[in-house]
Design a protein around this motif. Sequence first.
Motif, PDB file in Angstrom:
ATOM      1  N   HIS A   1       1.258  -1.016  -0.558  1.00  0.00           N
ATOM      2  CA  HIS A   1      -0.008  -0.204  -0.026  1.00  0.00           C
ATOM      3  C   HIS A   1       1.120   1.266   0.156  1.00  0.00           C
ATOM      4  O   HIS A   1       2.019   0.523   0.437  1.00  0.00           O
ATOM      5  N   ARG A   2       0.620   2.289  -0.823  1.00  0.00           N
ATOM      6  CA  ARG A   2       0.987   3.739  -0.686  1.00  0.00           C
ATOM      7  C   ARG A   2       0.213   4.682  -1.000  1.00  0.00           C
ATOM      8  O   ARG A   2      -0.994   4.969  -1.948  1.00  0.00           O
ATOM      9  N   VAL A   3       0.079   5.518  -0.135  1.00  0.00           N
ATOM     10  CA  VAL A   3      -0.114   6.560   0.099  1.00  0.00           C
ATOM     11  C   VAL A   3       0.687   8.180   0.421  1.00  0.00           C
ATOM     12  O   VAL A   3       1.554   8.157   0.363  1.00  0.00           O
ATOM     13  N   THR A   4       0.041   9.497  -0.895  1.00  0.00           N
ATOM     14  CA  THR A   4       1.048  10.162  -1.280  1.00  0.00           C
ATOM     15  C   THR A   4       0.040  11.109   0.135  1.00  0.00           C
ATOM     16  O   THR A   4      -0.793  11.227   0.462  1.00  0.00           O
ATOM     17  N   ILE A   5       0.706  11.910   1.492  1.00  0.00           N
ATOM     18  CA  ILE A   5       0.344  12.525   2.022  1.00  0.00           C
ATOM     19  C   ILE A   5       1.093  14.390   1.620  1.00  0.00           C
ATOM     20  O   ILE A   5       1.818  14.561   1.351  1.00  0.00           O
ATOM     21  N   GLY A   6       0.373  14.961   2.557  1.00  0.00           N
ATOM     22  CA  GLY A   6       0.746  16.532   2.708  1.00  0.00           C
ATOM     23  C   GLY A   6       2.045  17.005   3.894  1.00  0.00           C
ATOM     24  O   GLY A   6       1.883  16.375   4.483  1.00  0.00           O
ATOM     25  N   THR A   7       1.481  18.269   4.159  1.00  0.00           N
ATOM     26  CA  THR A   7       2.627  19.191   4.990  1.00  0.00           C
ATOM     27  C   THR A   7       1.830  20.170   5.430  1.00  0.00           C
ATOM     28  O   THR A   7       0.856  20.864   5.090  1.00  0.00           O
ATOM     29  N   ASP A   8       1.478  20.315   7.218  1.00  0.00           N
ATOM     30  CA  ASP A   8       1.035  20.936   8.032  1.00  0.00           C
ATOM     31  C   ASP A   8       1.438  21.852   8.739  1.00  0.00           C
ATOM     32  O   ASP A   8       2.679  21.626   8.753  1.00  0.00           O
TER      33      ASP A   8
ATOM     34  N   LYS B   1       2.801 -15.578  -0.319  1.00  0.00           N
ATOM     35  CA  LYS B   1       1.258 -15.807   0.835  1.00  0.00           C
ATOM     36  C   LYS B   1       1.812 -15.063   2.197  1.00  0.00           C
ATOM     37  O   LYS B   1       2.998 -15.115   2.416  1.00  0.00           O
ATOM     38  N   PHE B   2       0.833 -13.462   2.280  1.00  0.00           N
ATOM     39  CA  PHE B   2       0.653 -13.326   4.080  1.00  0.00           C
ATOM     40  C   PHE B   2       0.571 -13.471   4.941  1.00  0.00           C
ATOM     41  O   PHE B   2      -0.384 -14.369   4.429  1.00  0.00           O
ATOM     42  N   ALA B   3       1.191 -13.841   5.846  1.00  0.00           N
ATOM     43  CA  ALA B   3       0.051 -14.669   6.704  1.00  0.00           C
ATOM     44  C   ALA B   3      -1.033 -13.417   7.073  1.00  0.00           C
ATOM     45  O   ALA B   3      -1.372 -12.627   7.567  1.00  0.00           O
ATOM     46  N   ASP B   4      -2.616 -13.908   8.059  1.00  0.00           N
ATOM     47  CA  ASP B   4      -3.140 -13.621   8.582  1.00  0.00           C
ATOM     48  C   ASP B   4      -3.146 -12.525   9.538  1.00  0.00           C
ATOM     49  O   ASP B   4      -3.878 -11.290   8.804  1.00  0.00           O
ATOM     50  N   VAL B   5      -2.495 -12.373  10.324  1.00  0.00           N
ATOM     51  CA  VAL B   5      -2.544 -10.715  10.547  1.00  0.00           C
ATOM     52  C   VAL B   5      -1.877  -9.811   9.714  1.00  0.00           C
ATOM     53  O   VAL B   5      -2.229  -8.478  10.003  1.00  0.00           O
ATOM     54  N   THR B   6      -0.959 -10.504   8.974  1.00  0.00           N
ATOM     55  CA  THR B   6      -0.319  -9.205   7.705  1.00  0.00           C
ATOM     56  C   THR B   6      -1.865  -8.905   7.090  1.00  0.00           C
ATOM     57  O   THR B   6      -1.913  -7.506   7.415  1.00  0.00           O
ATOM     58  N   GLU B   7      -1.933  -9.794   6.559  1.00  0.00           N
ATOM     59  CA  GLU B   7      -3.370  -9.457   5.871  1.00  0.00           C
ATOM     60  C   GLU B   7      -4.734  -8.532   6.569  1.00  0.00           C
ATOM     61  O   GLU B   7      -5.351  -7.473   5.770  1.00  0.00           O
ATOM     62  N   ALA B   8      -4.831  -8.620   7.671  1.00  0.00           N
ATOM     63  CA  ALA B   8      -5.566  -7.627   9.143  1.00  0.00           C
ATOM     64  C   ALA B   8      -5.300  -6.569   8.880  1.00  0.00           C
ATOM     65  O   ALA B   8      -6.172  -5.417   8.135  1.00  0.00           O
ATOM     66  N   PHE B   9      -2.856  -6.428   9.351  1.00  0.00           N
ATOM     67  CA  PHE B   9      -3.521  -4.772   9.155  1.00  0.00           C
ATOM     68  C   PHE B   9      -3.578  -4.506   7.994  1.00  0.00           C
ATOM     69  O   PHE B   9      -3.660  -3.053   7.437  1.00  0.00           O
ATOM     70  N   LEU B  10      -2.881  -4.676   6.806  1.00  0.00           N
ATOM     71  CA  LEU B  10      -3.182  -4.530   5.105  1.00  0.00           C
ATOM     72  C   LEU B  10      -4.686  -3.461   4.874  1.00  0.00           C
ATOM     73  O   LEU B  10      -5.493  -2.746   4.279  1.00  0.00           O
ATOM     74  N   SER B  11      -5.491  -5.065   5.961  1.00  0.00           N
ATOM     75  CA  SER B  11      -7.084  -4.632   5.198  1.00  0.00           C
ATOM     76  C   SER B  11      -8.215  -3.073   6.265  1.00  0.00           C
ATOM     77  O   SER B  11      -8.304  -2.320   5.609  1.00  0.00           O
ATOM     78  N   HIS B  12      -6.674  -2.650   7.566  1.00  0.00           N
ATOM     79  CA  HIS B  12      -7.356  -1.768   7.989  1.00  0.00           C
ATOM     80  C   HIS B  12      -6.583  -0.709   7.908  1.00  0.00           C
ATOM     81  O   HIS B  12      -6.936   1.091   8.152  1.00  0.00           O
ATOM     82  N   LEU B  13      -5.482  -0.309   7.129  1.00  0.00           N
ATOM     83  CA  LEU B  13      -4.645   0.494   6.561  1.00  0.00           C
ATOM     84  C   LEU B  13      -5.504   1.300   6.097  1.00  0.00           C
ATOM     85  O   LEU B  13      -4.973   2.619   6.649  1.00  0.00           O
ATOM     86  N   PRO B  14      -5.975   1.239   4.901  1.00  0.00           N
ATOM     87  CA  PRO B  14      -6.084   2.631   4.594  1.00  0.00           C
ATOM     88  C   PRO B  14      -7.436   2.928   5.112  1.00  0.00           C
ATOM     89  O   PRO B  14      -7.296   5.344   5.979  1.00  0.00           O
ATOM     90  N   GLY B  15      -8.234   2.180   5.953  1.00  0.00           N
ATOM     91  CA  GLY B  15      -8.692   3.496   6.926  1.00  0.00           C
ATOM     92  C   GLY B  15      -8.337   4.190   7.744  1.00  0.00           C
ATOM     93  O   GLY B  15      -9.229   5.135   7.852  1.00  0.00           O
TER      94      GLY B  15
END
Length: 196
Positions: free
Chosen positions: A60-67, A176-190
């Motif tokens: 997952h990759r995201v671009t963030i700004g500056t404040d 294949k990712f571990a279940d815990v990795t999948e869980a982290f990746l699924s919640h990361l965008p939110g």
Amino acid sequence: FLSSGFMARLVARVTADLPDLTVSLHTDTSHAIAEQVSRGEHDFGLCTLATSVQDVTVAHRVTIGTDCVVPADHPLATKAVIREVDLDGERIFVLGRSGAIRPQINSVFERANIQMRIVGEVLHASSCASFVAEGLGIALMNTISARTSLVAGTRIVPFSPAITQDFSAIVPKRDKFADVTEAFLSHLPGVVDDFT
């Protein structure tokens, strides 16, 4: 910058799915985290690398700004956006000389022919925000750092022109990712959405 409020919220969401989760949180530079993930020392890493690292997958990759983090009683706290010209002569705190957005910050001020008055280079965003709360200056930091370190007596104001930073969730190259990795990746965008 992600090791405090951001990670706490992410872990809380994953723990709701996996109540028996045990967490080992390791903080280091982005380069070190990427190297450790590439060697399989961690299942999951968050970093701000601009260059690719072998043996990791960017999940997952995201671009963030500056404040800007400004004292609540400062005249700039009422602005909708703070520009580099607004900071001419202001006392400025930044996240360390080697911070990922520091070269971009320097470039923005150089192009505007404004000499930055840096009064502090601080390793942790929470320390930066605490200095601001004491009225010692204004902090320039990425949006997630600003929002996870907000303290009483401060206000966050977007900075323009845009200074952006990519941050990535990386995992070791595996079939294949571990279940815990999948869980982290699924919640990361939110969780990213919560802080941007």
